[in-house]
Design an enzyme around this catalytic site. Structure first.
Site, short mmCIF file in Angstrom:
data_model
loop_
_atom_site.label_atom_id
_atom_site.label_comp_id
_atom_site.label_asym_id
_atom_site.label_seq_id
_atom_site.Cartn_x
_atom_site.Cartn_y
_atom_site.Cartn_z
N LEU A 10 0.83 -1.21 0.00
CA LEU A 10 0.00 0.00 0.00
C LEU A 10 0.86 1.26 0.00
CD1 LEU A 10 -2.52 -1.30 2.66
CD2 LEU A 10 -3.14 -0.67 0.31
N GLN A 42 8.19 -4.72 -1.68
CA GLN A 42 7.74 -4.71 -3.07
C GLN A 42 8.65 -3.82 -3.92
OE1 GLN A 42 4.08 -2.78 -4.52
NE2 GLN A 42 3.46 -4.76 -5.38
N HIS A 93 7.22 -6.15 -8.45
CA HIS A 93 5.93 -5.53 -8.82
C HIS A 93 5.74 -5.66 -10.33
CE1 HIS A 93 2.42 -3.15 -8.83
NE2 HIS A 93 2.77 -2.18 -8.02
N GLY A 94 5.02 -6.72 -10.70
CA GLY A 94 4.74 -6.94 -12.11
C GLY A 94 3.27 -6.69 -12.41
N ALA A 95 2.68 -5.71 -11.72
CA ALA A 95 1.23 -5.49 -11.83
C ALA A 95 0.93 -4.02 -12.15
CB ALA A 95 0.56 -5.88 -10.51
N HIS A 96 -0.38 -3.76 -12.34
CA HIS A 96 -0.96 -2.41 -12.28
C HIS A 96 -0.44 -1.39 -13.29
CE1 HIS A 96 -2.17 -3.33 -7.83
NE2 HIS A 96 -2.92 -3.95 -8.73
N TYR A 142 2.56 -0.74 -14.40
CA TYR A 142 3.90 -0.17 -14.23
C TYR A 142 4.89 -0.82 -15.21
CZ TYR A 142 1.66 2.17 -10.36
OH TYR A 142 0.81 2.94 -9.63
N ARG A 155 4.14 -9.98 -7.97
CA ARG A 155 2.73 -9.59 -8.05
C ARG A 155 2.36 -9.37 -9.52
NH1 ARG A 155 -1.21 -5.11 -5.08
NH2 ARG A 155 -2.40 -6.78 -4.13
N ARG A 188 -11.86 -9.03 -10.92
CA ARG A 188 -12.92 -8.05 -10.60
C ARG A 188 -12.35 -6.67 -10.30
NH1 ARG A 188 -14.36 -11.35 -5.16
NH2 ARG A 188 -12.50 -10.86 -3.97
C1 LIG Z 1 -3.97 3.62 -1.07
C2 LIG Z 1 -3.60 2.44 -1.91
C3 LIG Z 1 -2.27 2.22 -2.23
C4 LIG Z 1 -1.90 1.09 -2.98
N1 LIG Z 1 -0.58 0.89 -3.24
C5 LIG Z 1 -0.19 -0.24 -3.89
C6 LIG Z 1 1.18 -0.54 -4.04
O1 LIG Z 1 2.07 0.18 -3.58
N2 LIG Z 1 1.48 -1.67 -4.72
C7 LIG Z 1 0.54 -2.51 -5.23
O2 LIG Z 1 0.87 -3.52 -5.85
N3 LIG Z 1 -0.78 -2.26 -5.04
C8 LIG Z 1 -1.15 -1.17 -4.36
N4 LIG Z 1 -2.48 -0.96 -4.12
C9 LIG Z 1 -3.45 -2.02 -4.41
C10 LIG Z 1 -3.65 -2.89 -3.16
O3 LIG Z 1 -2.48 -3.62 -2.83
C11 LIG Z 1 -4.82 -3.89 -3.32
O4 LIG Z 1 -4.51 -4.78 -4.36
C12 LIG Z 1 -6.11 -3.17 -3.62
O5 LIG Z 1 -6.36 -2.17 -2.64
C13 LIG Z 1 -7.30 -4.14 -3.64
O6 LIG Z 1 -7.41 -4.81 -2.41
P1 LIG Z 1 -8.53 -4.37 -1.32
O7 LIG Z 1 -9.85 -4.53 -1.99
O8 LIG Z 1 -8.31 -5.35 -0.18
O9 LIG Z 1 -8.25 -2.95 -0.93
C14 LIG Z 1 -2.88 0.18 -3.41
C15 LIG Z 1 -4.22 0.42 -3.10
C16 LIG Z 1 -4.59 1.50 -2.34
C17 LIG Z 1 -6.03 1.71 -1.98
#
Ligand SMILES: Cc1cc2nc3c(=O)[nH]c(=O)nc-3n(C[C@H](O)[C@H](O)[C@H](O)COP(=O)(O)O)c2cc1C
Length: 374
Positions: free
Chosen positions: A35, A109, A186-189, A191, A238, A278
């Site tokens: 997070l 991460q 961190h292989g997600a989102h 980036y 990830r 989802r």
């Molecule tokens: C404030 C915030 C910061 C996040 N930062 C990261 C991060 O640094 N790395 C990452 O892989 N995902 C990050 N995420 C995604 C979360 O790890 C998680 O996958 C996402 O919140 C969904 O899970 P949840 O429904 O339990 O919140 C972030 C999400 C939030 C809300």
């Protein structure tokens, strides 16, 4: 204050069965998701993170630290931590020591944002690097308080890619030197690594573009380098093949996910942490016909799921063998003692999106001030 549990003490909660993740003995399945909290001023972890992570530590619980930059070109947001220099390594140490003193297992991460960045975060104001030179449209933050503007990226030359692989390797070495138990690549989102893996972004014509194998080459080179540096038992990854953050869709996410987990088996990494289909966009849960079960079945190591889980959903995922561990994000922000609350089936504090990132003159508001059950 004492709390009278709702849970029936005779019913075994699957989230609280012990689990051996490689060499790590976990006492429960509730994981702190990574997070980003943007309170690491000038990319250096701060003293207040000692309290923040310690609050979220439980005996035998796994914590994944927030996304942490691998180099001075890796950042894309203000005040996110790094692990590429000595000052950062030293600053992580008291945080990690405190997590360990309280019985936690702590992974870092490792992150490179690639084109999800702006020249103001880059050395000498240069353009961010990516697989492509295609720019990104501006994006709202997940707490809806601001809009991120991105600088058009510069496409990495083929001969530059080994340097970035090496940055991941050195960052992994630093993480272990700082005392982390392992790293999560961190292989997600959307980036940098996804900017190579996803076919809506990668428009390269060299051996890092085109076929699925070529698009995954960079990520797998990073995995291999990090495994060689610190050992497969300390390496997780990830992935979010189904997500579409920062314009990172793929035309065949299931094929991508399956190819990755099957190939990752060759390296014997300790875990794969996958984001649920989802969670197609940041913070929003939608109905999806897709499932991670085929990837869970194909992967030989520990499988962690994340994205929109609540207590019951997590219990079901473990009971039905859809996951070994369940990572929680937003609920863990507002409930530092989340495992305890899940164990007791106690009520949860609500999270406040406005303070996910600092939005108050005091940056600690919404950070380490959420109340404990007792
Ligand atoms: C404030 C915030 C910061 C996040 N930062 C990261 C991060 O640094 N790395 C990452 O892989 N995902 C990050 N995420 C995604 C979360 O790890 C998680 O996958 C996402 O919140 C969904 O899970 P949840 O429904 O339990 O919140 C972030 C999400 C939030 C809300």
């Amino acid at each position: 204050m004492s709390y009278i549990p709702n849970s029936d003490p005779d019913v075994v909660n699957p989230l609280f069965s012990p689990y051996k993740m490689g060499n790590f003995n976990l006492s429960h399945r509730v994981v702190l998701a990574p997070l980003t909290r943007q309170r690491s001023f000038k990319n250096v972890p701060q003293q207040h993170a000692v309290l923040y992570y310690t609050q979220r530590t439980s005996e035998g619980g796994l914590l994944i630290a927030e996304a942490t930059g691998i180099s001075d070109t890796a950042q894309g947001y203000p005040d996110t931590p790094g692990i590429w220099n000595k000052e950062q390594v030293e600053a992580w140490k008291p945080i990690i020591d405190s997590v360990h003193a309280n019985g936690g297992v702590f992974f870092c991460q490792l992150w490179h944002t690639g084109r999800v960045s702006n020249s103001s975060y880059q050395p000498n104001g240069q353009a961010p690097i990516s697989s492509t030179d295609k720019p990104l449209r501006p994006l709202g933050s997940s707490n809806n308080t601001n809009v991120y503007e991105f600088t058009p990226p510069r496409r990495l030359r083929t001969d530059e890619i080994p340097h970035i692989v090496n940055d991941f390797r050195l960052a992994a070495r630093n993480a272990i030197q700082a005392g982390f138990d392992g790293v999560e690549i961190h292989g997600a989102h959307g980036y940098l690594l996804e900017q190579f893996m996803k076919d809506s972004i990668n428009d390269r014509t060299d051996e890092y573009g085109g076929s699925l194998e070529n698009r995954c080459r960079f990520t797998l080179e990073v995995v291999e380098a990090v495994v060689n540096e610190i050992g497969a038992e300390r390496v997780g990854i990830r992935l979010s093949p189904f997500a579409n953050y920062a314009e990172s869709g793929d035309s065949n996410p299931k094929e991508l996910g399956l190819y990755l987990v099957k190939t990752l088996n060759k390296y014997g990494i300790v875990y794969c942490h996958m984001v649920e289909p989802r969670m197609i966009s940041v913070g929003e849960k939608v109905e999806s016909p897709e499932s991670l079960v085929p990837m869970r079945k194909a992967f030989n190591g520990t499988f962690i799921v994340a994205g929109g889980y609540d207590r019951q959903d997590g219990m079901d995922a473990v009971a039905e063998d859809r996951a070994d561990l369940v990572a929680y994000g937003r609920m863990f922000i507002s409930n530092p003692d989340l495992p305890k609350r899940f164990e007791l089936d106690a009520p949860l504090n609500k999270y406040n999106r406005q303070t996910f990132y600092p939005s108050h003159p005091d940056p600690l508001v919404g950070y380490n001030d959420y109340p404990f059950l007792y």
